[in-house]
Design an enzyme around this catalytic site. Structure first.
Site, PDB file in Angstrom:
ATOM      1  N   ASP A 105      -8.549  -5.436  -6.079  1.00  0.00           N
ATOM      2  CA  ASP A 105      -8.234  -4.352  -5.140  1.00  0.00           C
ATOM      3  C   ASP A 105      -8.914  -3.060  -5.605  1.00  0.00           C
ATOM      4  O   ASP A 105      -8.704  -2.619  -6.730  1.00  0.00           O
ATOM      5  CB  ASP A 105      -6.713  -4.158  -5.084  1.00  0.00           C
ATOM      6  N   SER A 147       0.853  -1.176   0.000  1.00  0.00           N
ATOM      7  CA  SER A 147       0.000   0.000   0.000  1.00  0.00           C
ATOM      8  C   SER A 147       0.901   1.242   0.000  1.00  0.00           C
ATOM      9  O   SER A 147       1.686   1.404  -0.929  1.00  0.00           O
ATOM     10  CB  SER A 147      -0.962  -0.032   1.183  1.00  0.00           C
ATOM     11  N   HIS A 195      -7.209  -5.677  -1.240  1.00  0.00           N
ATOM     12  CA  HIS A 195      -6.099  -4.883  -0.718  1.00  0.00           C
ATOM     13  C   HIS A 195      -5.391  -5.677   0.384  1.00  0.00           C
ATOM     14  O   HIS A 195      -5.491  -5.384   1.574  1.00  0.00           O
ATOM     15  CB  HIS A 195      -6.624  -3.552  -0.178  1.00  0.00           C
TER      16      HIS A 195
END
Length: 213
Positions: free
Chosen positions: A151, A63, A184
């Site tokens: 995601d 991330s 994610h």
């Protein structure tokens, strides 16, 4: 990673929650610049403490950490031997405008990222200037990337854009692991096992026991 003999440093860079307002606010307008210097300082500390070999340091994250990994490889190419970048943000402009993800639908999220990166009327190019996708030619180290196909926080297009940029720059990723029906972060145990097995192989060949000396 530690169980395989790697020293692991997890830095509390500015904006890290839980350390008070001063640390949090210190991150505003510093993404890709002073926030990256926090990672550099962590490496230098580990070397000074004798935990890290300066010739065998890799950076990894997911991330924001995926962004930080790519940014570090471009910003300080002599500091890191390789990078493992997951769930990446590679193009900040696309991240804040693309309808493939959920950020563009939240004015508050877009405003927050403008503040974090420092884009305003005085600096209208901060997003582009700090996007790794435009820095691929500066990245010389081997790169391993991974993502979830579903995601919506950092959409797959961010990973594919970076992979193509690295290919055009003559340094294609050693591997791009994309898992179907993952978002994610990987939720399935078997996908995490595969990720870490591939990650360990990548590290072993570059900084570990199988690295060429």
């Amino acid at each position: 990673l530690a169980s395989r003999g790697y020293a692991v440093v997890l830095p509390n860079f500015r904006v890290t929650p839980g350390f008070g307002g001063k640390i949090f606010r210190a991150g505003m307008g510093t993404v890709g610049r002073q926030m990256s210097e926090d990672h550099e300082d962590a490496v230098k500390w580990a070397i000074d403490q004798g935990f890290a070999d300066p010739q065998r340091v890799c950076i990894s994250g997911a991330s924001y950490g995926g962004y930080a990994t790519l940014r570090a490889l471009a910003k300080t190419p002599d500091l890191f031997k390789c990078g493992v970048a997951g769930l990446v943000v590679s193009d900040l402009e696309m991240q804040l405008s693309s309808t493939a993800g959920d950020t563009a639908f939240s004015p508050a999220a877009v405003a927050f990222w403008h503040a974090m990166v420092g884009q305003d009327d005085k600096n209208r190019t901060a997003l582009r200037d700090n996007s790794p996708v435009h820095m691929a030619r500066a990245i010389k180290a081997p790169v391993f990337m991974y993502a979830g196909s579903d995601d919506i926080r950092t959409p797959l297009e961010q990973t594919t854009a970076m992979a193509r940029a690295l290919e055009r720059a003559g340094n294609p990723p050693r591997e791009v692991l994309i898992k179907k029906e993952e978002g994610h972060g990987f939720g399935r145990v078997e996908n995490n096992v595969e990720l870490y097995e591939k990650m360990l192989k990548f590290l072993d060949e570059i900084i570990g026991p199988n690295a060429k000396r």
